[in-house]
Design a protein around this motif. Structure first.
Motif, PDB file in Angstrom:
ATOM      1  N   THR A  53       0.456  -1.230  -0.128  1.00 36.83           N
ATOM      2  CA  THR A  53       0.181  -0.298  -0.279  1.00 36.83           C
ATOM      3  C   THR A  53       0.836   1.246   0.100  1.00 36.83           C
ATOM      4  O   THR A  53       2.063   1.494   1.080  1.00 36.83           O
ATOM      5  CB  THR A  53      -0.661   0.206   1.329  1.00 36.83           C
ATOM      6  N   PRO A  55       1.792   5.286   0.810  1.00 32.69           N
ATOM      7  CA  PRO A  55       1.626   5.856   1.542  1.00 32.69           C
ATOM      8  C   PRO A  55       1.162   7.219   0.916  1.00 32.69           C
ATOM      9  O   PRO A  55       0.105   8.196   1.936  1.00 32.69           O
ATOM     10  CB  PRO A  55       2.670   6.568   2.797  1.00 32.69           C
ATOM     11  N   CYS A  57      -0.985   7.852  -1.544  1.00 35.33           N
ATOM     12  CA  CYS A  57      -1.902   7.230  -2.104  1.00 35.33           C
ATOM     13  C   CYS A  57      -3.104   6.951  -1.220  1.00 35.33           C
ATOM     14  O   CYS A  57      -4.584   6.493  -1.890  1.00 35.33           O
ATOM     15  CB  CYS A  57      -2.143   7.139  -3.329  1.00 35.33           C
ATOM     16  N   HIS A  58      -2.507   5.649  -0.567  1.00 38.23           N
ATOM     17  CA  HIS A  58      -3.543   4.823  -0.272  1.00 38.23           C
ATOM     18  C   HIS A  58      -3.736   3.903  -0.625  1.00 38.23           C
ATOM     19  O   HIS A  58      -4.843   2.979  -0.803  1.00 38.23           O
ATOM     20  CB  HIS A  58      -4.447   5.101   1.501  1.00 38.23           C
ATOM     21  N   SER A  59      -3.203   3.470  -2.254  1.00 33.97           N
ATOM     22  CA  SER A  59      -3.852   2.845  -2.855  1.00 33.97           C
ATOM     23  C   SER A  59      -2.542   1.418  -3.279  1.00 33.97           C
ATOM     24  O   SER A  59      -1.429   1.644  -2.305  1.00 33.97           O
ATOM     25  CB  SER A  59      -3.993   3.312  -4.592  1.00 33.97           C
ATOM     26  N   ARG A  80       8.754   2.382   3.890  1.00 30.43           N
ATOM     27  CA  ARG A  80       7.368   1.771   2.707  1.00 30.43           C
ATOM     28  C   ARG A  80       7.896   2.301   1.050  1.00 30.43           C
ATOM     29  O   ARG A  80       9.518   2.224   0.749  1.00 30.43           O
ATOM     30  CB  ARG A  80       6.743   4.355   3.491  1.00 30.43           C
ATOM     31  N   ARG A  96      -3.584  14.054   6.173  1.00 29.68           N
ATOM     32  CA  ARG A  96      -4.839  13.114   6.512  1.00 29.68           C
ATOM     33  C   ARG A  96      -5.106  13.019   7.642  1.00 29.68           C
ATOM     34  O   ARG A  96      -4.141  12.915   8.464  1.00 29.68           O
ATOM     35  CB  ARG A  96      -4.570  11.946   5.738  1.00 29.68           C
TER      36      ARG A  96
END
Length: 96
Positions: A53, A55, A57-59, A80, A96
Motif C-alpha cells: 500500500t 502511503p 495515495c493509499h492505493s 515504505r 490526512r
C-alpha cells in the motif's frame, strides 16, 4: 515418433527468485522525507513480487509494478513502498 523440444539445445533452468534487495539492477539515492534522511531504492517490475500500500495515495501497488522503496536511515525497519509519481509529489500532498 518423438516429441520435438521447443529449444533442442537449451539446458537452462528457471532462474531462482531472489529477495527484492539482491536481484537485478537497482538505483539507490538519498533524499529526505519531512526532514528525515532516507535512502530511495528503485524496484523494477520483475523484482516486485508482493503487493504493498502506497502511503502517498493509499492505493495498492500490485505485483509486477515498478515502484520505490523509501528506507529511513535512522530506522531501516520502517521502510515504505511508494508509487514513483506519489513520491515525486510528496511535498504537495495534504495531511490526512
Amino acid at each position: 515418433m518423438k516429441k520435438a523440444r521447443s529449444n533442442p539445445g537449451s539446458r537452462r533452468r528457471p532462474r531462482p527468485r531472489l529477495p527484492e534487495w539482491t536481484s537485478g539492477p537497482t538505483t539507490t539515492t538519498t533524499d529526505d522525507l519531512d526532514g528525515v534522511p532516507v535512502e530511495v531504492r528503485t524496484i523494477q517490475p520483475y523484482q516486485a513480487v508482493k503487493a504493498y500500500t502506497c502511503p502517498g495515495c493509499h492505493s495498492i501497488i500490485g505485483e509486477g509494478t515498478g515502484h520505490l522503496v523509501v528506507v529511513p536511515l535512522l530506522d531501516p525497519d520502517d521502510r515504505r513502498h511508494w508509487h514513483r509519481s506519489c513520491w515525486s509529489r510528496r511535498h504537495r500532498r495534504r495531511p490526512r
